[in-house]
Design an enzyme around this catalytic site. Structure first.
Site, PDB file in Angstrom:
ATOM      1  N   HIS A 122      -5.799   2.754   0.885  1.00 30.46           N
ATOM      2  CA  HIS A 122      -5.081   3.922   1.406  1.00 30.46           C
ATOM      3  C   HIS A 122      -5.837   4.673   2.507  1.00 30.46           C
ATOM      4  O   HIS A 122      -5.285   4.999   3.546  1.00 30.46           O
ATOM      5  CB  HIS A 122      -4.773   4.918   0.277  1.00 30.46           C
ATOM      6  CG  HIS A 122      -4.152   4.288  -0.935  1.00 30.46           C
ATOM      7  ND1 HIS A 122      -3.176   3.332  -0.855  1.00 30.46           N
ATOM      8  CD2 HIS A 122      -4.345   4.501  -2.260  1.00 30.46           C
ATOM      9  CE1 HIS A 122      -2.807   2.978  -2.078  1.00 30.46           C
ATOM     10  NE2 HIS A 122      -3.510   3.675  -2.945  1.00 30.46           N
ATOM     11  N   ASP A 181       0.905  -1.140   0.000  1.00 20.82           N
ATOM     12  CA  ASP A 181       0.000   0.000   0.000  1.00 20.82           C
ATOM     13  C   ASP A 181       0.947   1.193   0.000  1.00 20.82           C
ATOM     14  O   ASP A 181       1.535   1.515   1.040  1.00 20.82           O
ATOM     15  CB  ASP A 181      -0.878   0.013   1.257  1.00 20.82           C
ATOM     16  CG  ASP A 181      -1.865   1.174   1.229  1.00 20.82           C
ATOM     17  OD1 ASP A 181      -1.428   2.292   0.879  1.00 20.82           O
ATOM     18  OD2 ASP A 181      -3.042   0.985   1.542  1.00 20.82           O
ATOM     19  N   HIS A 182       1.123   1.821  -1.146  1.00 22.42           N
ATOM     20  CA  HIS A 182       2.233   2.776  -1.237  1.00 22.42           C
ATOM     21  C   HIS A 182       2.030   3.995  -0.330  1.00 22.42           C
ATOM     22  O   HIS A 182       2.974   4.698  -0.016  1.00 22.42           O
ATOM     23  CB  HIS A 182       2.535   3.161  -2.693  1.00 22.42           C
ATOM     24  CG  HIS A 182       1.591   4.147  -3.287  1.00 22.42           C
ATOM     25  ND1 HIS A 182       0.404   3.796  -3.852  1.00 22.42           N
ATOM     26  CD2 HIS A 182       1.674   5.491  -3.427  1.00 22.42           C
ATOM     27  CE1 HIS A 182      -0.204   4.866  -4.308  1.00 22.42           C
ATOM     28  NE2 HIS A 182       0.540   5.927  -4.063  1.00 22.42           N
TER      29      HIS A 182
HETATM   30  N1  LIG Z   1       0.899   1.941 -12.610  1.00 23.52           N
HETATM   31  C1  LIG Z   1       0.696   2.431 -11.396  1.00 23.52           C
HETATM   32  O1  LIG Z   1       0.898   3.607 -11.090  1.00 23.52           O
HETATM   33  C2  LIG Z   1       0.210   1.532 -10.319  1.00 23.52           C
HETATM   34  C3  LIG Z   1       0.054   0.178 -10.537  1.00 23.52           C
HETATM   35  N2  LIG Z   1      -0.337  -0.631  -9.522  1.00 23.52           N
HETATM   36  C4  LIG Z   1      -0.490  -2.065  -9.722  1.00 23.52           C
HETATM   37  O2  LIG Z   1       0.715  -2.611 -10.246  1.00 23.52           O
HETATM   38  C5  LIG Z   1       0.440  -3.693 -11.108  1.00 23.52           C
HETATM   39  C6  LIG Z   1       1.062  -3.403 -12.470  1.00 23.52           C
HETATM   40  O3  LIG Z   1       0.488  -2.225 -12.985  1.00 23.52           O
HETATM   41  P1  LIG Z   1       1.068  -1.502 -14.286  1.00 23.52           P
HETATM   42  O4  LIG Z   1       2.544  -1.529 -14.287  1.00 23.52           O
HETATM   43  O5  LIG Z   1       0.376  -0.194 -14.350  1.00 23.52           O
HETATM   44  O6  LIG Z   1       0.520  -2.442 -15.445  1.00 23.52           O
HETATM   45  P2  LIG Z   1       0.936  -2.458 -16.983  1.00 23.52           P
HETATM   46  O7  LIG Z   1      -0.248  -2.929 -17.725  1.00 23.52           O
HETATM   47  O8  LIG Z   1       1.602  -1.207 -17.378  1.00 23.52           O
HETATM   48  O9  LIG Z   1       2.062  -3.597 -17.027  1.00 23.52           O
HETATM   49  C7  LIG Z   1       1.752  -4.968 -16.992  1.00 23.52           C
HETATM   50  C8  LIG Z   1       3.051  -5.760 -17.076  1.00 23.52           C
HETATM   51  O10 LIG Z   1       2.739  -7.142 -17.091  1.00 23.52           O
HETATM   52  C9  LIG Z   1       3.361  -7.754 -18.216  1.00 23.52           C
HETATM   53  N3  LIG Z   1       2.512  -8.845 -18.672  1.00 23.52           N
HETATM   54  C10 LIG Z   1       1.199  -8.770 -19.007  1.00 23.52           C
HETATM   55  N4  LIG Z   1       0.750  -9.990 -19.353  1.00 23.52           N
HETATM   56  C11 LIG Z   1       1.803 -10.836 -19.231  1.00 23.52           C
HETATM   57  C12 LIG Z   1       1.964 -12.232 -19.431  1.00 23.52           C
HETATM   58  N5  LIG Z   1       0.959 -13.026 -19.830  1.00 23.52           N
HETATM   59  N6  LIG Z   1       3.183 -12.778 -19.217  1.00 23.52           N
HETATM   60  C13 LIG Z   1       4.222 -11.998 -18.816  1.00 23.52           C
HETATM   61  N7  LIG Z   1       4.120 -10.679 -18.595  1.00 23.52           N
HETATM   62  C14 LIG Z   1       2.924 -10.111 -18.807  1.00 23.52           C
HETATM   63  C15 LIG Z   1       3.508  -6.633 -19.219  1.00 23.52           C
HETATM   64  O11 LIG Z   1       4.586  -6.877 -20.072  1.00 23.52           O
HETATM   65  P3  LIG Z   1       4.513  -7.342 -21.599  1.00 23.52           P
HETATM   66  O12 LIG Z   1       3.343  -6.671 -22.195  1.00 23.52           O
HETATM   67  O13 LIG Z   1       5.836  -6.897 -22.144  1.00 23.52           O
HETATM   68  O14 LIG Z   1       4.401  -8.814 -21.528  1.00 23.52           O
HETATM   69  C16 LIG Z   1       3.872  -5.486 -18.308  1.00 23.52           C
HETATM   70  O15 LIG Z   1       5.241  -5.561 -17.996  1.00 23.52           O
HETATM   71  C17 LIG Z   1      -1.090  -3.817 -11.139  1.00 23.52           C
HETATM   72  O16 LIG Z   1      -1.476  -4.744 -10.165  1.00 23.52           O
HETATM   73  C18 LIG Z   1      -1.554  -2.418 -10.744  1.00 23.52           C
HETATM   74  O17 LIG Z   1      -2.836  -2.440 -10.181  1.00 23.52           O
HETATM   75  C19 LIG Z   1      -0.558  -0.145  -8.260  1.00 23.52           C
HETATM   76  C20 LIG Z   1      -0.427   1.195  -7.996  1.00 23.52           C
HETATM   77  C21 LIG Z   1      -0.066   2.147  -9.002  1.00 23.52           C
HETATM   78  O1  LIG Z   2      -3.171   3.580  -5.633  1.00 22.11           O
HETATM   79  C1  LIG Z   2      -3.491   4.544  -6.291  1.00 22.11           C
HETATM   80  O2  LIG Z   2      -2.977   5.748  -5.964  1.00 22.11           O
HETATM   81  C2  LIG Z   2      -2.929   6.787  -6.915  1.00 22.11           C
HETATM   82  C3  LIG Z   2      -2.686   8.071  -6.123  1.00 22.11           C
HETATM   83  O3  LIG Z   2      -1.451   7.964  -5.500  1.00 22.11           O
HETATM   84  P1  LIG Z   2      -0.656   9.262  -5.071  1.00 22.11           P
HETATM   85  O4  LIG Z   2       0.547   8.732  -4.405  1.00 22.11           O
HETATM   86  O5  LIG Z   2      -0.379  10.036  -6.325  1.00 22.11           O
HETATM   87  O6  LIG Z   2      -1.561  10.020  -4.174  1.00 22.11           O
HETATM   88  C4  LIG Z   2      -4.181   6.891  -7.729  1.00 22.11           C
HETATM   89  O7  LIG Z   2      -3.995   7.801  -8.774  1.00 22.11           O
HETATM   90  C5  LIG Z   2      -4.512   5.553  -8.315  1.00 22.11           C
HETATM   91  O8  LIG Z   2      -5.753   5.615  -8.986  1.00 22.11           O
HETATM   92  C6  LIG Z   2      -4.573   4.487  -7.258  1.00 22.11           C
HETATM   93  O9  LIG Z   2      -4.643   3.219  -7.876  1.00 22.11           O
END
Ligand SMILES: NC(=O)C1=CN([C@@H]2O[C@H](COP(=O)(O)OP(=O)(O)OC[C@H]3O[C@@H](n4cnc5c(N)ncnc54)[C@H](OP(=O)(O)O)[C@@H]3O)[C@@H](O)[C@H]2O)C=CC1
Ligand SMILES: O=C1O[C@H](COP(=O)(O)O)[C@@H](O)[C@H](O)[C@H]1O
Length: 499
Positions: A243, A180-181
């Site tokens: 959060h 939980d960041h």
């Molecule tokens: N982005 C954010 O700010 C935040 C994200 N999160 C959580 O973090 C997690 C990741 O989010 P996010 O980085 O945004 O997601 P993305 O969709 O940007 O990235 C998904 C990743 O998974 C890989 N992937 C998808 N399918 C497969 C597969 N079948 N095999 C291997 N690799 C796979 C993709 O790589 P490729 O396509 O190259 O295979 C990519 O590296 C989620 O649970 C999200 O809820 C939580 C808080 C904030």
């Molecule tokens: O976990 C999440 O947080 C962000 C907001 O994070 P913050 O550190 O910028 O306050 C939110 O945008 C996102 O929807 C949610 O998944």
């Protein structure tokens, strides 16, 4: 106390090409490396599908740090520790090869079998990956093994239980680090210190002296490119279940007998257990929701939520939530905790306002003095610090009062803080400190609370859109507090306008 280096470890990162890895994880790891906090004996194995090999991956990581972090002459040395396997996580045959790579790096870098498995990918894969890690022998190691798991941890209590059961087949509860960041944010971590290291607050921290507590997390951003995920979840699941409820637990918990992971968690869990459950017929009384319409933000027109890419044109998903939580225990009986979070609001701001009760009598009323309530404001982001609102004598002949603010502010290093939060959490996880990660009991209790609200909301069409992008949210949010005789302490009110 000098910060210790992390132990030798291998980080196996699933989702290595994703948004989270690129924007937050690589810059955070690099910061640790630059500060000399990361052991020299470390290796990172990235797993995803789209890149070809080590070289490609190292360029990817370099690009991420140059875009989202700070470049320095140590970058080349840092990325030389990065390795890549192109691998579809649902393909069972790839894990044997992954094990060979991991075992080889273990020997090459003398990693003592210490392994962090970081799942930074869609939750649908969490169970599959955890299962393979065990079945294919990656978790059989002489060192420590830890699973870092991103949110969302389930969609409701039932799915969270199922996911937990799956990952528990491969990892013990103490090996699971649920991120939980917000728990990595400087001022969220400061809540505990402000409360338990200051004699002036703790004696007042109860229903005798506090009238209400408000937690606001507002964002300027909309759903960006996450609509597929967001439209199925909404603000209640995305922000409140994790959060906001974590912040409330930290504000309300009893002093732990010592600052250990178990003691702190146990106090937080007690708060969640004391949270008054809302009956379905009471949901409207305690929680309100909103969805943004088009509007202006920083002079630019932005679309309505329903017009965003990958959002259904009649979406019933809330992008704003405000709620009132009651904690039925001796300390907090009768004190409302108000929470509020929304996308496409006027300001990016996360703030906690503790409003103290009025003193029994205003002795200065004859000179027209209105006494403002004392407030303790904890600024989480983008400003970091605390402000104490007091009343003092107005300089001059007559006994008139005037409000003043005692202010402490620490300028945030990264503006939005989030990379710093991940840096702290990665550091904690590498050192085996799970205090700032959520225990299963906390996850389960908060889903239990949230499920009633989401079930009622899913059965009824929201009156959407009901707030303009760039505003402070829907009218019903102000009404929620007004019926209790309070108002949200937004910036205008905190800067002198009467509440
Ligand atoms: N982005 C954010 O700010 C935040 C994200 N999160 C959580 O973090 C997690 C990741 O989010 P996010 O980085 O945004 O997601 P993305 O969709 O940007 O990235 C998904 C990743 O998974 C890989 N992937 C998808 N399918 C497969 C597969 N079948 N095999 C291997 N690799 C796979 C993709 O790589 P490729 O396509 O190259 O295979 C990519 O590296 C989620 O649970 C999200 O809820 C939580 C808080 C904030
Ligand atoms: O976990 C999440 O947080 C962000 C907001 O994070 P913050 O550190 O910028 O306050 C939110 O945008 C996102 O929807 C949610 O998944």
């Amino acid at each position: 106390m000098k910060q210790q280096k992390t132990p030798a470890s291998l980080i196996l990162l699933f989702g290595a090409t994703g948004d989270l890895a690129k924007r937050k994880l690589y810059p955070s790891l690099y910061n640790l490396f630059e500060k000399g906090l990361l052991s020299d004996r470390f290796a990172v194995v990235g797993v995803a599908r789209r890149l070809k090999g080590n070289e490609d991956f190292r360029n990817w990581v370099k690009d991420s740090i140059m875009t989202f972090g700070e470049r320095s002459d140590q970058l080349e040395e840092f990325i030389s520790h990065f390795y890549y396997q192109s691998h579809d996580v649902s393909d069972s045959s790839s894990y044997t090869q992954l094990k060979q790579l991991v075992d080889r790096l273990d020997e090459q870098y003398r990693l003592e079998g210490n392994r962090i498995f970081y799942l930074a990918m869609s939750p649908e894969f969490f169970g599959t990956v955890a299962g393979h890690l065990k079945a294919d022998g990656l978790t059989e190691t002489n060192g420590f093994k830890r699973l870092v798991i991103e949110k969302p941890f389930g969609h409701d209590l039932q799915s969270a239980i199922e996911l937990n059961n799956e990952i528990r087949k491969a990892f013990l509860e103490e090996e699971i680090y649920r991120i939980d960041h917000y728990l990595g944010k400087e001022m969220v971590q400061n809540i505990e210190v402000i409360r338990f290291a200051n004699a002036i607050f703790e004696p007042l921290w109860n229903n005798r002296y506090i009238s209400n507590i408000q937690v606001t997390s507002s964002e300027i951003l909309g759903v960006e490119d996450r609509a597929r995920y967001y439209d199925k979840n909404g603000a209640l699941r995305d922000m409140v279940q994790n959060h906001m409820m974590q912040i409330v637990s930290l504000l309300a918990m009893e002093p732990p007998i010592r600052l250990t992971t178990d003691e702190i968690r146990s106090e937080k869990v007690k708060v969640l257990r004391a949270l008054r459950a809302i009956k379905p017929e009471e949901v409207h009384q305690f929680f309100v929701r909103g969805q943004y319409d088009q509007g202006m933000i920083n002079g630019k027109e932005v679309p309505a939520y329903r017009d965003e890419l990958n959002v259904s044109p009649d979406s019933n998903t809330e992008t704003f939530v405000a709620g009132k939580l009651l904690i039925d225990n001796f300390r907090w009986a009768g004190v409302p905790f108000y929470i509020r979070t929304g996308k496409r609001m006027r300001k990016k701001s996360t703030k906690i306002v503790v409003q103290f009760k009025d003193i029994p009598m205003n002795l200065y009323y004859k000179n027209g003095s209105h006494l403002n309530p004392n407030l303790l404001v904890i600024n989480v982001q983008p400003e970091e610090g605390i402000t104490l609102h007091l009343n003092v004598k107005k300089t001059g002949q007559i006994m008139e009062t005037t409000p003043i603010k005692l202010n402490f502010s620490t300028n945030s290093i990264d503006g939005m803080n989030t990379p710093e939060a991940y840096e702290k959490l990665l550091y904690d996880c590498l050192r085996g400190d799970a205090t700032n990660f959520t225990h299963w009991d906390e996850v389960a209790l908060s889903w239990k609370f949230i499920d009633t609200i989401s079930t009622v909301w899913e059965q009824e069409k929201g009156d959407f859109p009901n707030y303009q992008a760039g505003s402070t949210g829907p009218k019903c949010s102000d009404e929620l507090l007004a019926k209790d005789g309070f108002c949200w302490w937004s910036d205008t009110e905190l800067n002198g306008k009467k509440c």
